[in-house]
Design an enzyme around this catalytic site. Sequence first.
Site, short mmCIF file in Angstrom:
data_model
loop_
_atom_site.label_atom_id
_atom_site.label_comp_id
_atom_site.label_asym_id
_atom_site.label_seq_id
_atom_site.Cartn_x
_atom_site.Cartn_y
_atom_site.Cartn_z
N PRO A 284 20.17 21.57 6.30
CA PRO A 284 20.21 20.64 5.18
C PRO A 284 18.58 21.87 4.83
O PRO A 284 17.66 21.38 4.90
CB PRO A 284 19.76 19.74 4.99
CG PRO A 284 18.91 19.07 6.44
CD PRO A 284 20.30 19.89 6.84
N SER B 42 22.88 30.76 -9.00
CA SER B 42 24.26 32.28 -9.15
C SER B 42 25.36 31.66 -9.38
O SER B 42 26.26 31.59 -10.63
CB SER B 42 23.21 33.01 -8.08
OG SER B 42 24.65 34.13 -7.99
N ASP C 13 17.92 35.51 18.23
CA ASP C 13 18.83 34.13 19.39
C ASP C 13 19.01 33.66 19.90
O ASP C 13 18.63 35.16 20.64
CB ASP C 13 20.13 35.10 18.27
CG ASP C 13 21.96 34.39 18.32
OD1 ASP C 13 21.52 33.27 16.72
OD2 ASP C 13 21.81 33.34 18.93
N HIS D 18 19.36 21.02 -2.49
CA HIS D 18 20.32 22.33 -1.80
C HIS D 18 21.52 21.36 -1.90
O HIS D 18 21.35 21.64 -0.28
CB HIS D 18 20.19 23.68 -1.09
CG HIS D 18 21.40 24.80 -0.60
ND1 HIS D 18 22.17 25.08 -1.58
CD2 HIS D 18 21.85 24.74 0.24
CE1 HIS D 18 23.35 25.68 -0.71
NE2 HIS D 18 22.55 25.24 -0.16
#
EC number: 1.1.1.27
Length: 318
Positions: free
Chosen positions: A125, A154, A39, A179
Amino acid sequence: MIKKRNTTKISVIGAGSVGATTAYALMLSGVATEIVLVDVNKSKTEGEAMDLSHGADFVKPVNILSGDYKDTEGSDIVVITAGAAQKVGETRLQLINKNINIFKSIIPEVVKYNKDAILLVVSNPVDVLSYVTYKLSGFPKERVIGSGTVLDTSRLKHEIGKRYKIDPRNVNTYIMGEHGDSEIATWSVTNIQNIKIDEYANKENLEYNDNFRKEVYENVKNAAYEVINRKGATFYAIALAVTRIVKAILGDEKTILPVSTLVENYYGIKDVYLGMPCIVGGSGIEKALSIDLNKTEASKLVKSAETLKNTLNNASGL
């Protein structure tokens, strides 16, 4: 194909809430012998790796460290969670321009040290960024996977299971497409242990009508926004979803999961990443399944693909 060996290395790019929680879930699952966190915030990444490492006595042996891209070299799977965070009221698609620029700096570095790895994109996205990763990496489509609609599926199973008072794992269904806001629920193929959902509801005297489908779908579609409004971010469930995908790859399970993949000819949809039921195994995506949808679902899926394509076309820096 991921070769059988004594060690398994997974790198997680991005040590924010999603990345750190994913590393934690992977650690608990016991699938890796080494987990590397990378990171831009070096201090936080070191802290996350230290915190996780202190639980070594409670899990299978695993080496957890923070580092740079060079330290990811030889990874079996590189999980990419880095990117700008989704803000309250912001759609996933509004994140695109910020995250494309971030990916332009990440992907070349990942590829430099991991030419044989499978790339698993989680950042939102996710469908758009999976396509961006596919283009930037030059990897075959089988080795660039998006987390897709695994989590959304789920959520759908959870909603149905809760209302019908049954184990969500007994609900067979998919969320497909983006999604995000244009995703579709595949009611036409939904079943409860091979009993079509309408037949099951009728036999058990349960609700199943337009209102039921609309309410369940809206709850699923808006689930992330509801969580973000309350706690600022989603990270537990997506970390579990990522771990499920990773296990399918490392175990060469050839299991069917609705991951995001490059669609090449499905209801006329081409050259876009969408959440689709795919056979996932040691080679990554081994096959995308062209399941039969009804006319309404197919039309909505085409519109979902168009939404994503328009976003790609309008995005800056592509």
